[in-house]
Design an enzyme around this catalytic site. Structure first.
Site, PDB file in Angstrom:
ATOM      1  N   SER A 186       4.437   3.664   3.406  1.00  0.00           N
ATOM      2  CA  SER A 186       3.417   2.409   3.374  1.00  0.00           C
ATOM      3  C   SER A 186       4.328   1.134   2.950  1.00  0.00           C
ATOM      4  CB  SER A 186       2.558   2.836   2.653  1.00  0.00           C
ATOM      5  OG  SER A 186       1.503   1.779   2.290  1.00  0.00           O
ATOM      6  N   ASN A 187       4.144   0.228   3.462  1.00  0.00           N
ATOM      7  CA  ASN A 187       5.001  -1.089   3.151  1.00  0.00           C
ATOM      8  C   ASN A 187       6.330  -1.005   3.176  1.00  0.00           C
ATOM      9  OD1 ASN A 187       2.419  -2.646   2.291  1.00  0.00           O
ATOM     10  ND2 ASN A 187       2.133  -1.257   0.915  1.00  0.00           N
ATOM     11  N   TYR A 197      -4.744   3.935  -7.725  1.00  0.00           N
ATOM     12  CA  TYR A 197      -6.084   3.321  -7.661  1.00  0.00           C
ATOM     13  C   TYR A 197      -7.129   3.358  -8.868  1.00  0.00           C
ATOM     14  CZ  TYR A 197      -4.722   2.349  -2.416  1.00  0.00           C
ATOM     15  OH  TYR A 197      -4.396   1.993  -1.344  1.00  0.00           O
TER      16      TYR A 197
END
Length: 325
Positions: free
Chosen positions: A156-157, A58
């Protein structure tokens, strides 16, 4: 909602008690500057929040992790925070998937350094890499638990099949498996079908049934559908078609907006509050924590109030009709 009154839940299979809404830090240090990020984090904990969600990828130079690390250091509150971050991708673009031992070990150490801590409460694998056997991945994560660098692991995902395969291997070998799955989940249904080869997995009917059957907890990113409903109401259909929200633009999501607006007029709750409250209410089936992302404290305050919104069975059924077809 009075400050300090947010609901709290124990994530099954863990000793982690988390607030009913998590704050997503994808924009911290970049789109939201350092001062604004600190204000949001302070406001969040003042409301009783303790669950922070970030990732190594991020912002440039992992600025989101670094911002949270600076904030915890200044506030001296690391032990009061449930800290989640993600790895498994190299910094990009392009964001190359790396779930091998050497690369992932390095990424964990880098995240610990950015966050200025010696342990991560919940470490997600940001995306799956189906070329890497689940046995190798589970063994690696358990090694990091033994080293004290992470407490629990999440995915995640990840598709339901690989998640189930990984947790089955963990159970057979007496190891810890994934305790949480983080996927895209909002009242807006995504136009494209789930594809395990992509970077985004979202909550469709099959995925919902998987979580009902297994009881695996969910952290719901994009719980506000990236502001789709708000933007649609403000910009109209022409503005949405030409925006990043195109993936949500569909007849059934237009109907969903109409339903949210109808309930908003009847209840006095705003559309964003109702959309987040719906995700909060999924705890009746399995623990579900919405992850919210805001640009300022005013937006944050409105979103956090969703934790106290009560939706009766009729309201939930009204919103769910057609959502999982």
């Amino acid at each position: 909602m009075n400050k300090g009154s947010m609901n709290a839940y124990v994530l099954p299979g863990t000793e982690l008690t988390v607030s009913g809404i998590a704050i997503g830090a994808s924009s911290f240090g970049s789109e939201v500057d350092m001062e604004g990020s600190f204000r949001q984090l302070d406001e969040y904990v003042a409301y009783g929040g303790n669950f922070l969600d970030t990732a190594r990828t991020y912002g440039q130079h992992s600025i989101s992790e670094r911002t949270i690390g600076d904030w915890m250091s200044v506030r001296g509150n690391r032990n009061e925070i449930v800290l989640a971050t993600k790895g498994g991708q190299e910094l990009g673009p392009p964001y190359v998937r790396t779930l091998r031992y050497k690369q992932l070990s390095r990424q964990i150490d880098e995240s610990l350094n950015h966050l200025r801590t010696d342990y991560i409460d919940l470490y997600y694998l940001h995306v799956d890499d189906r070329s890497v056997p689940v046995e190798e991945i589970i063994d690696l994560l358990n090694d990091k638990v033994k080293e004290g660098k992470i407490r629990y692991a999440g995915c995640s995902n990840w598709g339901a099949d690989r998640t189930a395969e990984a947790n089955a291997y963990a159970a057979r070998t007496g190891q810890a498996g994934f305790v949480v799955s983080e996927i895209e989940y909002s009242l807006a249904a995504v136009n494209h079908p789930n594809d395990p080869g992509t970077n985004n997995i979202w909550m469709d009917g099959a995925m919902r049934e998987f979580h009902r059957r297994t009881g695996l907890s969910v952290c719901a990113y994009s719980s506000q559908a990236r502001g789709f409903f708000t933007q649609l109401a403000e910009l109209g259909e022409a503005g949405i078609i030409n925006s990043m929200h195109k993936q949500y633009y569909s007849a059934r999501n237009l109907i969903m907006l109409e339903r949210l607006q109808k309930l908003s007029a009847e209840s006095g709750y705003s559309v964003p509050m109702l959309a987040i409250a719906y995700i909060c209410h999924q705890k009746r089936d399995f623990v579900t924590i919405p992850v919210i992302s805001c640009l300022n404290t005013e937006q944050l305050q409105e979103c956090l109030m969703a934790d106290s919104v009560e939706l009766d069975a009729g309201m939930l059924a009204y919103l769910e009709e057609g959502r999982y077809e």
